[in-house]
Motif scaffolding. Structure first.
Motif, PDB file in Angstrom:
ATOM      1  N   GLN A  57      -6.625   1.950   5.563  1.00 45.78           N
ATOM      2  CA  GLN A  57      -5.543   0.967   5.510  1.00 45.78           C
ATOM      3  C   GLN A  57      -6.118  -0.451   5.561  1.00 45.78           C
ATOM      4  O   GLN A  57      -7.046  -0.737   6.325  1.00 45.78           O
ATOM      5  CB  GLN A  57      -4.573   1.158   6.675  1.00 45.78           C
ATOM      6  N   THR A  90      -0.544   3.961   9.856  1.00 49.93           N
ATOM      7  CA  THR A  90      -1.929   3.495   9.923  1.00 49.93           C
ATOM      8  C   THR A  90      -2.896   4.671   9.928  1.00 49.93           C
ATOM      9  O   THR A  90      -2.688   5.666  10.628  1.00 49.93           O
ATOM     10  CB  THR A  90      -2.126   2.650  11.193  1.00 49.93           C
ATOM     11  N   GLN A 147       0.809  -1.222   0.000  1.00 51.11           N
ATOM     12  CA  GLN A 147       0.000   0.000   0.000  1.00 51.11           C
ATOM     13  C   GLN A 147       0.847   1.280   0.000  1.00 51.11           C
ATOM     14  O   GLN A 147       0.288   2.383   0.076  1.00 51.11           O
ATOM     15  CB  GLN A 147      -0.940  -0.006   1.221  1.00 51.11           C
TER      16      GLN A 147
END
Length: 285
Positions: free
Chosen positions: A118, A114, A109
């Motif tokens: 996510q 975070t 990603q």
């Protein structure tokens, strides 16, 4: 503290029963952290119907929790007092050799921090869970949890039953209760104790955002969830500090193609498609 009468002894059935019941009464009177059973009797607040609550538990510092959850469950973790550190591992409940891969979660990603949106990816390129809400912003995907040797060096003890239990030792206990062993304990993600990386690649421990921060995950597959609440390995404080963590989970829904998260990135779309294909073959979709 509840006192067991001198005549009572755990060497007899009657004495053991009296001791066990006294412990239960003592825990109830002290408000000691514990799981709420049935979960729907939990007294807190969520947007969902209380009858949909499937897990409600307060995890003391230096302790752990675990649960098997259906696909489409929402799980809210809350840092009650501001010093919790929730380290999390996820496994495919039907095939637990498939588990959270934090390296792929960051690499695939292109993001090490975070935030809502996510995806927590497995080592098979599928989505075990997704982040749907976050009021903390202080998390860590890089440094995992503490090891026994490090805690012995820092605090004098790292055993799971000791005063400063190591995260990996607590994970080992939680894993065993789900038929898993030490070889199944992969690197974990940590919530509520933040770490940032500077331009030279060095970590900065940013700690907590304060009391009341929460993060909500949505399970996209049936999962085994292990949660450890132990001091972060980069916490610079001399004392072992981990305050209570609240966990509440309720029946919700899986992410589907109509959700913007499904198509937010090409990498995420492929992971969701891999997950949907797998679940359809298992008769879950």
């Amino acid at each position: 503290m509840t006192t067991i009468p001198a005549a009572s002894s755990t060497s007899t059935t009657a004495g053991a029963k009296a001791h066990a019941r006294a412990q239960e009464a003592e825990a109830a009177a002290s408000g000691a952290p514990d799981a709420v059973v049935p979960a729907e009797s939990w007294a807190g607040q969520i947007a969902a119907d209380k009858s949909d609550v499937v897990w409600a538990e307060t995890v003391a510092g230096g302790s752990y929790a675990h649960r098997v959850l259906a696909a489409g469950s929402s799980v809210r973790l809350t840092d009650i007092a501001g010093d919790a550190c929730a380290s999390v591992l996820l496994y495919n409940a039907d095939a637990p050799w498939e588990r959270l891969n934090v390296a792929d979660t960051a690499k695939v990603q292109w993001q090490v921090y975070t935030a809502p949106g996510q995806l927590l990816l497995s080592d098979q390129g599928r989505v075990l869970a997704s982040v749907v809400d976050d009021t903390s912003g202080h998390h860590d995907i890089l440094y995992g949890t503490s090891a026994e040797a490090r805690n012995v060096e820092r605090y004098g003890d790292g055993a799971p039953e000791g005063a400063s239990p190591a995260g990996r030792e607590l994970f080992a206990v939680a894993a065993a209760k789900n038929g898993l062993g030490r070889r199944d304990i992969a690197p974990s993600m940590s919530f509520f104790q933040g770490v940032t990386i500077d331009a030279e690649g060095s970590p900065t421990f940013t700690g907590s955002s304060g009391p009341g921060g929460s993060i909500t995950l949505r399970t996209e597959m049936p999962v085994i969830m292990l949660v450890v609440n132990a001091a972060h390995p980069l916490d610079p404080r001399e004392e072992y500090i981990a305050s209570p963590l609240e966990i509440v989970a309720w029946r919700d829904r899986r992410t589907d193609p109509s959700d913007p998260r499904w198509v937010a990135t090409p990498e995420g779309r492929r992971a969701f498609e891999n997950t949907a294909d797998y679940l359809k073959g298992r008769g879950i979709a």
